[in-house]
Design an enzyme around this catalytic site. Structure first.
Site, PDB file in Angstrom:
ATOM      1  N   GLY A 180      -0.348   4.268  -6.985  1.00 26.20           N
ATOM      2  CA  GLY A 180      -0.018   3.648  -8.260  1.00 26.20           C
ATOM      3  C   GLY A 180       1.140   4.376  -8.906  1.00 26.20           C
ATOM      4  N   CYS A 181       1.189   4.318 -10.211  1.00 27.99           N
ATOM      5  CA  CYS A 181       2.272   4.939 -10.968  1.00 27.99           C
ATOM      6  C   CYS A 181       2.262   6.453 -10.764  1.00 27.99           C
ATOM      7  CB  CYS A 181       2.104   4.608 -12.447  1.00 27.99           C
ATOM      8  SG  CYS A 181       3.335   5.396 -13.496  1.00 27.99           S
ATOM      9  N   PHE A 182       3.424   7.010 -10.473  1.00 27.10           N
ATOM     10  CA  PHE A 182       3.470   8.449 -10.216  1.00 27.10           C
ATOM     11  C   PHE A 182       3.175   9.284 -11.453  1.00 27.10           C
ATOM     12  CE2 PHE A 182       8.395   7.901  -9.696  1.00 27.10           C
ATOM     13  CZ  PHE A 182       8.567   7.618 -11.048  1.00 27.10           C
ATOM     14  N   TRP A 183       3.325   8.728 -12.635  1.00 28.86           N
ATOM     15  CA  TRP A 183       3.002   9.487 -13.852  1.00 28.86           C
ATOM     16  C   TRP A 183       1.538   9.917 -13.844  1.00 28.86           C
ATOM     17  CZ3 TRP A 183       5.132   5.425 -17.825  1.00 28.86           C
ATOM     18  CH2 TRP A 183       6.532   5.388 -17.766  1.00 28.86           C
TER      19      TRP A 183
ATOM     20  N   TYR B  15       0.908   3.859 -22.370  1.00 28.91           N
ATOM     21  CA  TYR B  15       0.498   3.868 -20.967  1.00 28.91           C
ATOM     22  C   TYR B  15      -0.224   5.172 -20.641  1.00 28.91           C
ATOM     23  CZ  TYR B  15       0.733   3.264 -15.908  1.00 28.91           C
ATOM     24  OH  TYR B  15       0.405   3.130 -14.581  1.00 28.91           O
TER      25      TYR B  15
END
Length: 174
Positions: free
Chosen positions: A9-12, A152
């Site tokens: 998913g999102c690397f954050w 987010y």
């Protein structure tokens, strides 16, 4: 130091969760698995480059074993979602493990088998050879720490960090 490259998913989110782990010396958000040389966030977000948003986790295996790093990976994202994590949709958000050699590939296969014991349904995590890893732009590095009140981060990244805190208390930074 050991290095491992994972996408979920999102690397954050992966970045934020691994940064709370004792023995993790660095986390680099970036892109791998695609065909464009020098991909950018804007290009990767189109889903047309083949890259995944990924993290390179640099850790001391004497303080946090590789198996724990991999179990954390399967705890903080849903490996049953094909080319997505929640509302993040596209191949750039796929669940993938990028191996450097056959020994690492086997280690990843073992981790997938272990995770399949606690996740009902089919896991879609791919095993892909690690080609070049491109570090993401500076604003994407340690994004959660720099933007803790961003929507987010509060809605998606913070719960993943909390899963790691709850499930792996013995491996958290003091």
């Amino acid at each position: 130091m050991q290095e491992i490259v994972l996408a979920g998913g999102c690397f954050w989110c992966l970045d934020a969760a691994y940064r709370v782990v004792d023995g993790v010396e660095d986390v680099v958000s970036g892109y791998t698995g695609g065909s464009v040389v020098q991909p950018s966030y804007e290009l990767v977000c189109t889903g047309s480059t083949g890259h995944a948003e990924a993290v390179k986790v640099v850790y001391d295996e004497s303080r946090v074993p590789t198996e724990v790093i991999l179990d954390m990976f399967f705890t903080m994202h849903d490996p049953r979602q094909l080319n997505r994590q929640g509302n993040d949709v596209g191949t750039q958000y796929r669940s993938a493990m990028f191996y450097r050699d056959e020994a690492e590939k086997e280690r990843f296969e073992t981790a997938i088998a272990r995770a399949s014991e606690w996740w009902p349904g089919e896991l879609v995590t791919t095993l892909e050879p690690l080609r070049e890893f491109f570090g993401a732009e500076d604003e994407h590095q340690d994004f959660f720490a720099k933007n803790p009140t961003q929507g987010y981060c509060l809605a998606v990244a913070a719960p993943k960090v909390n899963k790691i805190r709850a499930g792996f208390a013995d491996y958290l930074r003091v």
